[in-house]
Every structure is written in structure tokens, then in C-alpha cells.
Design a protein around this motif. Structure first.
Motif, PDB file in Angstrom:
ATOM      1  N   TYR A  64      39.951  51.586  18.691  1.00 38.57           N
ATOM      2  CA  TYR A  64      41.071  50.920  18.009  1.00 38.57           C
ATOM      3  C   TYR A  64      42.283  50.823  18.941  1.00 38.57           C
ATOM      4  O   TYR A  64      42.945  49.778  19.002  1.00 38.57           O
ATOM      5  CB  TYR A  64      41.439  51.677  16.735  1.00 38.57           C
ATOM      6  N   HIS A  65      42.592  51.886  19.652  1.00 34.35           N
ATOM      7  CA  HIS A  65      43.743  51.855  20.553  1.00 34.35           C
ATOM      8  C   HIS A  65      43.503  50.895  21.717  1.00 34.35           C
ATOM      9  O   HIS A  65      44.445  50.240  22.187  1.00 34.35           O
ATOM     10  CB  HIS A  65      44.051  53.268  21.062  1.00 34.35           C
ATOM     11  N   THR A  72      48.519  42.916  21.399  1.00 34.02           N
ATOM     12  CA  THR A  72      49.990  42.934  21.386  1.00 34.02           C
ATOM     13  C   THR A  72      50.588  41.550  21.153  1.00 34.02           C
ATOM     14  O   THR A  72      51.657  41.423  20.559  1.00 34.02           O
ATOM     15  CB  THR A  72      50.529  43.517  22.709  1.00 34.02           C
ATOM     16  N   ASN A  73      49.894  40.511  21.623  1.00 34.63           N
ATOM     17  CA  ASN A  73      50.400  39.146  21.445  1.00 34.63           C
ATOM     18  C   ASN A  73      49.658  38.394  20.340  1.00 34.63           C
ATOM     19  O   ASN A  73      49.763  37.169  20.239  1.00 34.63           O
ATOM     20  CB  ASN A  73      50.288  38.369  22.761  1.00 34.63           C
ATOM     21  N   LEU A  79      45.541  43.200  13.147  1.00 35.33           N
ATOM     22  CA  LEU A  79      44.733  44.383  13.432  1.00 35.33           C
ATOM     23  C   LEU A  79      45.091  45.570  12.544  1.00 35.33           C
ATOM     24  O   LEU A  79      44.225  46.200  11.946  1.00 35.33           O
ATOM     25  CB  LEU A  79      44.855  44.767  14.908  1.00 35.33           C
ATOM     26  N   LYS A  80      46.396  45.879  12.432  1.00 34.96           N
ATOM     27  CA  LYS A  80      46.808  47.032  11.624  1.00 34.96           C
ATOM     28  C   LYS A  80      46.443  46.844  10.156  1.00 34.96           C
ATOM     29  O   LYS A  80      45.958  47.771   9.500  1.00 34.96           O
ATOM     30  CB  LYS A  80      48.311  47.272  11.765  1.00 34.96           C
ATOM     31  N   GLY A  85      42.769  48.113   5.568  1.00 32.67           N
ATOM     32  CA  GLY A  85      41.764  47.645   4.618  1.00 32.67           C
ATOM     33  C   GLY A  85      40.422  48.296   4.874  1.00 32.67           C
ATOM     34  O   GLY A  85      39.695  48.636   3.930  1.00 32.67           O
ATOM     35  N   TRP A  86      40.091  48.484   6.163  1.00 26.97           N
ATOM     36  CA  TRP A  86      38.818  49.128   6.493  1.00 26.97           C
ATOM     37  C   TRP A  86      38.789  50.573   5.992  1.00 26.97           C
ATOM     38  O   TRP A  86      37.768  51.032   5.465  1.00 26.97           O
ATOM     39  CB  TRP A  86      38.574  49.104   8.011  1.00 26.97           C
ATOM     40  N   VAL A  87      39.889  51.290   6.152  1.00 21.65           N
ATOM     41  CA  VAL A  87      39.950  52.680   5.688  1.00 21.65           C
ATOM     42  C   VAL A  87      39.699  52.747   4.184  1.00 21.65           C
ATOM     43  O   VAL A  87      38.963  53.615   3.691  1.00 21.65           O
ATOM     44  CB  VAL A  87      41.315  53.319   6.045  1.00 21.65           C
TER      45      VAL A  87
END
Length: 204
Positions: A64-65, A72-73, A79-80, A85-87
Motif C-alpha cells: 500500500y505504501h 501522489t498525482n 487510493l485512501k 472501503g477494502w477494510v
């Protein structure tokens, strides 16, 4: 002399016990999140108590990192939100008959998705399929050696991530509303919910 032997034996025993204690501490399940803050009986608690699941959680955190560095762009920044939602989806595994298997699968699929979508792993092949529905129609599939194997298919302005599925013949990948089933240079492609199946061939 008997007292000396007893002391030596006691010291050896103590060292062995300490070694066992250190071994279990080193090998304790330590996922990427704080286990002291999880609720008893939750999916997070199960992950904290299972070394294999904890290892998958750490692997996902690493991937993920890596993906975040490449996102970033990204616009819009998804992504976040997708990870949150995945969690929530992972935690729905409490409803499954085999909770551990469900959680492990969720981790494996998410890791594979991020690796493919953000190019964190080198693709094994890129294949263009020419389809017969209209002139110039084609599907470009890029294959990734993730676990499970994945491909990213592009058709026009649309993109679909697909996962390898069991198949009696050929190789079959299935995404949210798309599928690609390839056998001996020919492919059956479905693109979109309820869409007709397309006959396609590998572009020479």
C-alpha cells in the motif's frame, strides 16, 4: 556434588525456558496496526492472534505504501478511500463460515490488485486481441505474475482489472463486469454488465 549437579541442571532449564520465551516473542503475530486497540472477537483480533494473517497484513501495508508513493498525482485521489472501503469489506468476513480463509483471500486479492494497478511488479506479457464487433475494436491485456495472477485489460477509454479463475481449458480471467477467456490464440471477451460475448484473436 549432588547439589552442584542440581544447580547446573536448574541453570540449563532456566536458559531453555528463556530461549523458548524469546522465540515466542520474536515470532508473535504483529500486524501493521495496534493490537491493543482492537475489540475482542473482531476480525482485527483474529489477525493479531494468527501469524499467517499478520504476515499478510504487513505485506499489504508495504505494498500500500509503495502504491501511495505512485499515487501522489492521482486525480481524483481514490487510493485512501478505496483502502478504507477494502477494510470494511475485509471485516465482513465475520459472516463467513471459514473466517480465516475469507480474510486471507481478501488480503491476497488486494495485494495483487495494488501490485498490478500501480505497476509495482513487472508484467510477464502484453497481448493485443482484435475483436469482431466493430472495425478497429481491440482489447489490450497486460499480464502480471501476482498471487493470484492478474491482468489489466484496456478497451478504448475503459480499464478492467481481472483475476485468474479455474478453467477446464485455456486461461480465464474475470473482473467486476468483464472477462477474458483465451485458448490457443483466440479469446472470448465480455466487456460490461450484460454485454454480449465478443470473439477476438491475438493480433499478429
Amino acid at each position: 556434588m549432588k547439589i552442584r549437579k542440581f544447580r547446573v541442571g536448574w541453570v540449563v532449564f532456566s536458559l531453555s525456558a528463556a530461549a523458548v520465551l524469546v522465540y515466542h516473542q520474536v515470532n508473535a503475530a504483529e500486524p501493521s496496526f495496534d493490537c491493543t486497540a482492537v475489540a475482542d472477537g473482531s476480525i482485527e483480533a483474529m489477525i493479531c492472534q494468527d501469524q499467517a494473517l499478520a504476515a499478510l497484513d504487513n505485506k499489504l501495508s508495504e505494498v500500500y505504501h509503495q502504491a501511495a508513493d505512485k499515487a501522489t498525482n492521482e486525480y481524483p485521489p481514490t487510493l485512501k478511500a478505496e483502502q478504507r472501503g477494502w477494510v470494511k469489506g475485509r471485516n465482513e468476513c465475520w459472516k463467513a463460515d471459514d473466517k480465516k480463509s475469507c480474510v486471507a483471500s481478501e488480503y491476497q486479492w488486494r495485494i495483487a490488485e495494488l501490485q498490478a494497478r500501480y505497476g509495482l511488479i513487472r508484467p510477464t506479457a502484453s497481448v493485443t486481441y482484435l475483436c469482431t464487433d466493430q472495425p478497429g475494436s481491440e482489447v489490450i491485456a497486460t499480464y502480471y505474475p501476482t498471487d493470484p495472477p492478474t491482468l489489466i485489460a484496456e478497451r478504448g477509454d475503459s480499464v478492467s482489472l481481472m483475476y485468474l479463475q479455474e478453467s477446464a481449458s485455456g486461461t480465464k480471467y474475470v473482473g467486476r463486469n468483464e472477462s477474458l477467456w483465451e485458448h490457443q490464440g483466440e479469446a472470448k471477451v465480455t466487456w460490461g454488465y450484460g454485454a454480449p460475448e465478443l470473439d477476438c484473436k491475438v493480433k499478429p
